[in-house]
Structures are given as structure tokens and as C-alpha cells.
Design a protein around this motif. Structure first.
Motif, PDB file in Angstrom:
ATOM      1  N   GLU A 180      -8.078  -3.290   5.204  1.00  0.00           N
ATOM      2  CA  GLU A 180      -8.048  -1.940   5.786  1.00  0.00           C
ATOM      3  C   GLU A 180      -8.923  -1.854   7.033  1.00  0.00           C
ATOM      4  OE1 GLU A 180      -6.719  -1.669   1.592  1.00  0.00           O
ATOM      5  OE2 GLU A 180      -8.414  -2.659   2.563  1.00  0.00           O
ATOM      6  N   TYR A 230      -2.279  -5.754  -6.599  1.00  0.00           N
ATOM      7  CA  TYR A 230      -3.229  -5.414  -5.538  1.00  0.00           C
ATOM      8  C   TYR A 230      -4.662  -5.537  -6.045  1.00  0.00           C
ATOM      9  CZ  TYR A 230      -4.736  -3.210  -1.211  1.00  0.00           C
ATOM     10  OH  TYR A 230      -5.312  -2.968   0.012  1.00  0.00           O
ATOM     11  N   GLN A 255       0.825  -1.208   0.000  1.00  0.00           N
ATOM     12  CA  GLN A 255       0.000   0.000   0.000  1.00  0.00           C
ATOM     13  C   GLN A 255       0.863   1.265   0.000  1.00  0.00           C
ATOM     14  OE1 GLN A 255      -2.533  -0.670   3.421  1.00  0.00           O
ATOM     15  NE2 GLN A 255      -4.163  -1.479   2.140  1.00  0.00           N
TER      16      GLN A 255
END
Length: 196
Positions: free
Chosen positions: A165, A129, A116
């Protein structure tokens, strides 16, 4: 030097080259696992026990290294999400899916955070990703086939709640235990899916 000796020399060089390349890949992965989320070529070279020139003989740049490293471990990290008991009631399947994903997220946390941190820089990481996000979505469909008939907004909310997340926020930023995080996510997902 005979032809056989010459072949042995070439084979020996090739083996040393392959060992060096593998050592570089494994050094990059080890550094990330230890918390060096964005290792430099020099850090990787030092860890692998090779010179910086050797690093750049094997890898044009860091993006190339990260792409090769992803290919090197893809099967192992994807396997973390697969399997598990996918039978039972909706409630049981949601719980098992959250537990399975939570365990996987715990294992790959530093790798995901490192990725990230560099998405803005490397196209290869953005592609990897995005592929992983599609895989996670498909995996949720396997756990919870009911998702195929919920409204689009609900489905997008499910993916957000089940994401790394969200897991990382609960575990790291809010300091919650693993069991508390599982209970929260399970409750949110159950309410969303049943209400849909």
C-alpha cells in the motif's frame, strides 16, 4: 468399442477438461495482469475460449476460481520476494530489502489491486491476503533480524512502511519514480529502526 478404446475416450475427455480448466485459470490471471482487476465469469470464459456453461462446470463461482488461481501462481509470486543478498550492514540490508520488495510489488501490482478490490466479497481472498501479509513480515525479519527486538509500535510502523500500500501510494498516487520511492522507504525504515 473395446475396453482400451473406451479408456482412450475417457482419457481424452479428461485431458480436454484439464486443458479447459487451466485455460480458464490462465485467462483470469492474464486479464488481471492487463488491468481488468475484477474480471467477470463471462470475460474469463471469452478470453479462455470456452462457453460460460463450461466455466461453471469447472468452477462453482468466482471465489473458487480465484482460490485455484492463487494456488496456481503462489510459488512464482512468493519467489519474487525471496533471495537477494541478505548480508552486510543494516543500511545495506534495508536498501536491498526495499529494492527486492519494490521489484516484486511492481510485478504483482494488478494482482494485489484486484485482490484488494474483492476482499470484502470473498473469504478465500481474505485468507490468502492474510497469509501473504504474514509471509512479508517474516521476510522482513529475515532481512533485518534487528526487528525482533524493537518495540511493538515500531514494528507495526515498519510493516506499514514496507507494505504494498505504501509502495503503491508513492508510485501511483504521488507519481514518484522507483528510485525516489526506494530512497524514501529506506530513509523511513532506517530512522525507525535505528531510533528504536
Amino acid at each position: 468399442m473395446s475396453k482400451t478404446q473406451g479408456d482412450d475416450v475417457v482419457d481424452g475427455r479428461r485431458l480436454r477438461s484439464e486443458r479447459s480448466r487451466l485455460a480458464i485459470v490462465e485467462a483470469a490471471l492474464a486479464l488481471q495482469e492487463e488491468g481488468v482487476l475484477v474480471p467477470t465469469a463471462q470475460q474469463v470464459s471469452d478470453r479462455a475460449g470456452v462457453g460460460i456453461r463450461s466455466f461453471f462446470r469447472h468452477f462453482e463461482d468466482m471465489e473458487t476460481l480465484f482460490e485455484v488461481a492463487d494456488g496456481h501462481i503462489r510459488d512464482s509470486y512468493e519467489a519474487l520476494f525471496l533471495g537477494g543478498d541478505r548480508n552486510g550492514t543494516l543500511d545495506e540490508r534495508i536498501e536491498h530489502a526495499v529494492e527486492r520488495h519494490g521489484d516484486a510489488y511492481e510485478s504483482v501490482s494488478n494482482m494485489v489491486l484486484g485482490t484488494q478490490a474483492q476482499l470484502w466479497r470473498y473469504e478465500a481472498l481474505r485468507k490468502n491476503y492474510a497469509r501473504n501479509q504474514r509471509g512479508l513480515r517474516k521476510d522482513l525479519d529475515d532481512w533485518i533480524p534487528e526487528l525482533k527486538s524493537v518495540p511493538r509500535d515500531t514494528r507495526e510502523a515498519v510493516d506499514a512502511i514496507a507494505s504494498f500500500e505504501m509502495w503503491h501510494r508513492l508510485r501511483y498516487h504521488q507519481g514518484l519514480s522507483k528510485s525516489s520511492s526506494i530512497a524514501i522507504l529506506k530513509g523511513l525504515l532506517k530512522n525507525l529502526i535505528i531510533d528504536a
